[in-house]
Design a protein around this motif. Structure first.
Motif, PDB file in Angstrom:
ATOM      1  N   PRO A 164      13.855   5.475  -8.254  1.00 46.81           N
ATOM      2  CA  PRO A 164      14.720   4.684  -7.382  1.00 46.81           C
ATOM      3  C   PRO A 164      14.147   4.486  -5.975  1.00 46.81           C
ATOM      4  N   ASN A 165      13.420   5.460  -5.475  1.00 48.30           N
ATOM      5  CA  ASN A 165      12.817   5.319  -4.152  1.00 48.30           C
ATOM      6  C   ASN A 165      11.761   4.217  -4.153  1.00 48.30           C
ATOM      7  N   ILE A 166      10.981   4.146  -5.219  1.00 52.69           N
ATOM      8  CA  ILE A 166       9.973   3.087  -5.338  1.00 52.69           C
ATOM      9  C   ILE A 166      10.664   1.737  -5.491  1.00 52.69           C
ATOM     10  N   LYS A 203       0.836  -1.211   0.000  1.00 54.13           N
ATOM     11  CA  LYS A 203       0.000   0.000   0.000  1.00 54.13           C
ATOM     12  C   LYS A 203       0.866   1.253   0.000  1.00 54.13           C
ATOM     13  N   GLY A 204       1.992   1.191   0.730  1.00 59.15           N
ATOM     14  CA  GLY A 204       2.917   2.319   0.732  1.00 59.15           C
ATOM     15  C   GLY A 204       3.500   2.575  -0.651  1.00 59.15           C
ATOM     16  N   ILE A 205       3.813   1.513  -1.354  1.00 63.50           N
ATOM     17  CA  ILE A 205       4.353   1.654  -2.713  1.00 63.50           C
ATOM     18  C   ILE A 205       3.293   2.260  -3.634  1.00 63.50           C
ATOM     19  N   LYS A 206       2.052   1.809  -3.493  1.00 58.64           N
ATOM     20  CA  LYS A 206       0.977   2.385  -4.302  1.00 58.64           C
ATOM     21  C   LYS A 206       0.845   3.879  -4.020  1.00 58.64           C
ATOM     22  N   GLY A 207       0.955   4.248  -2.745  1.00 56.27           N
ATOM     23  CA  GLY A 207       0.890   5.665  -2.376  1.00 56.27           C
ATOM     24  C   GLY A 207       2.038   6.457  -2.974  1.00 56.27           C
ATOM     25  N   MET A 208       3.223   5.861  -2.970  1.00 53.50           N
ATOM     26  CA  MET A 208       4.376   6.529  -3.574  1.00 53.50           C
ATOM     27  C   MET A 208       4.140   6.777  -5.059  1.00 53.50           C
ATOM     28  N   LEU A 209       3.583   5.779  -5.725  1.00 55.11           N
ATOM     29  CA  LEU A 209       3.309   5.903  -7.154  1.00 55.11           C
ATOM     30  C   LEU A 209       2.276   7.000  -7.402  1.00 55.11           C
ATOM     31  N   GLU A 210       1.233   7.013  -6.582  1.00 50.05           N
ATOM     32  CA  GLU A 210       0.195   8.045  -6.730  1.00 50.05           C
ATOM     33  C   GLU A 210       0.754   9.444  -6.504  1.00 50.05           C
ATOM     34  N   LYS A 211       1.776   9.552  -5.652  1.00 50.18           N
ATOM     35  CA  LYS A 211       2.376  10.857  -5.344  1.00 50.18           C
ATOM     36  C   LYS A 211       3.573  11.166  -6.235  1.00 50.18           C
ATOM     37  N   ASP A 212       3.735  10.363  -7.291  1.00 49.43           N
ATOM     38  CA  ASP A 212       4.811  10.578  -8.262  1.00 49.43           C
ATOM     39  C   ASP A 212       6.201  10.547  -7.627  1.00 49.43           C
ATOM     40  N   ALA A 213       6.420   9.596  -6.733  1.00 47.92           N
ATOM     41  CA  ALA A 213       7.728   9.454  -6.102  1.00 47.92           C
ATOM     42  C   ALA A 213       8.787   9.114  -7.149  1.00 47.92           C
ATOM     43  N   TYR A 214      10.003   9.430  -6.826  1.00 49.15           N
ATOM     44  CA  TYR A 214      11.143   9.186  -7.713  1.00 49.15           C
ATOM     45  C   TYR A 214      11.356   7.680  -7.868  1.00 49.15           C
ATOM     46  N   VAL A 240      10.209  -1.698  -3.337  1.00 47.99           N
ATOM     47  CA  VAL A 240       9.850  -2.976  -3.958  1.00 47.99           C
ATOM     48  C   VAL A 240      10.856  -4.049  -3.544  1.00 47.99           C
ATOM     49  N   SER A 241      12.121  -3.668  -3.507  1.00 47.28           N
ATOM     50  CA  SER A 241      13.157  -4.597  -3.070  1.00 47.28           C
ATOM     51  C   SER A 241      12.909  -5.037  -1.618  1.00 47.28           C
ATOM     52  N   ALA A 242      12.480  -4.118  -0.786  1.00 47.24           N
ATOM     53  CA  ALA A 242      12.179  -4.448   0.614  1.00 47.24           C
ATOM     54  C   ALA A 242      11.009  -5.433   0.699  1.00 47.24           C
ATOM     55  N   VAL A 243      10.011  -5.261  -0.161  1.00 47.72           N
ATOM     56  CA  VAL A 243       8.875  -6.188  -0.195  1.00 47.72           C
ATOM     57  C   VAL A 243       9.343  -7.572  -0.641  1.00 47.72           C
ATOM     58  N   ASN A 244      10.184  -7.611  -1.663  1.00 49.32           N
ATOM     59  CA  ASN A 244      10.724  -8.898  -2.117  1.00 49.32           C
ATOM     60  C   ASN A 244      11.481  -9.597  -0.996  1.00 49.32           C
ATOM     61  N   ALA A 245      12.275  -8.849  -0.247  1.00 52.20           N
ATOM     62  CA  ALA A 245      13.023  -9.428   0.875  1.00 52.20           C
ATOM     63  C   ALA A 245      12.059  -9.941   1.946  1.00 52.20           C
ATOM     64  N   ALA A 246      11.000  -9.200   2.207  1.00 54.55           N
ATOM     65  CA  ALA A 246      10.015  -9.619   3.206  1.00 54.55           C
ATOM     66  C   ALA A 246       9.293 -10.890   2.763  1.00 54.55           C
TER      67      ALA A 246
END
Length: 94
Positions: free
Chosen positions: A41-43, A28-39, A47-53
């Motif tokens: 590499p930050n996204i 959900k945080g990643i979706k929010g980042m995308l909606e807020k036009d995050a940079y 995503v890498s953190a989610v893969n690790a989890a």
């Protein structure tokens, strides 16, 4: 093919569900980042953190599976569980 089930005790189920809930929150945080036009590499880092989890979740579930299900079937003389485990590991390592 008969569908197998695994009855987990409340503590194990709670622990696994907590992990999945945290992962869901990360998504959900990643979706929010995308909606807020995050940079980008930050996204990607999130995503890498989610893969690790998810990998950590898989390791925990796999260890439990081997320690309980696989051992139970082997003790009962059902060696087909080894082939099933090998196939599962092959799928996980794609």
């Amino acid at each position: 093919m008969k569908c197998k089930v695994k009855h987990r005790d409340a503590a194990e189920k709670k622990k696994l569900m907590s992990r999945l809930n945290r992962i869901e929150g990360q998504i959900k945080g990643i979706k929010g980042m995308l909606e807020k036009d995050a940079y980008c590499p930050n996204i990607l880092i999130q995503v890498s953190a989610v893969n690790a989890a998810l990998n950590s979740f898989n390791k925990e579930l796999l260890a439990s599976h081997i320690q309980t299900c696989v051992v139970k079937h082997l003790r009962a003389g059902d060696e087909s569980v080894v082939d099933e485990l090998v196939l599962t590991l092959q799928k996980l390592m794609k």
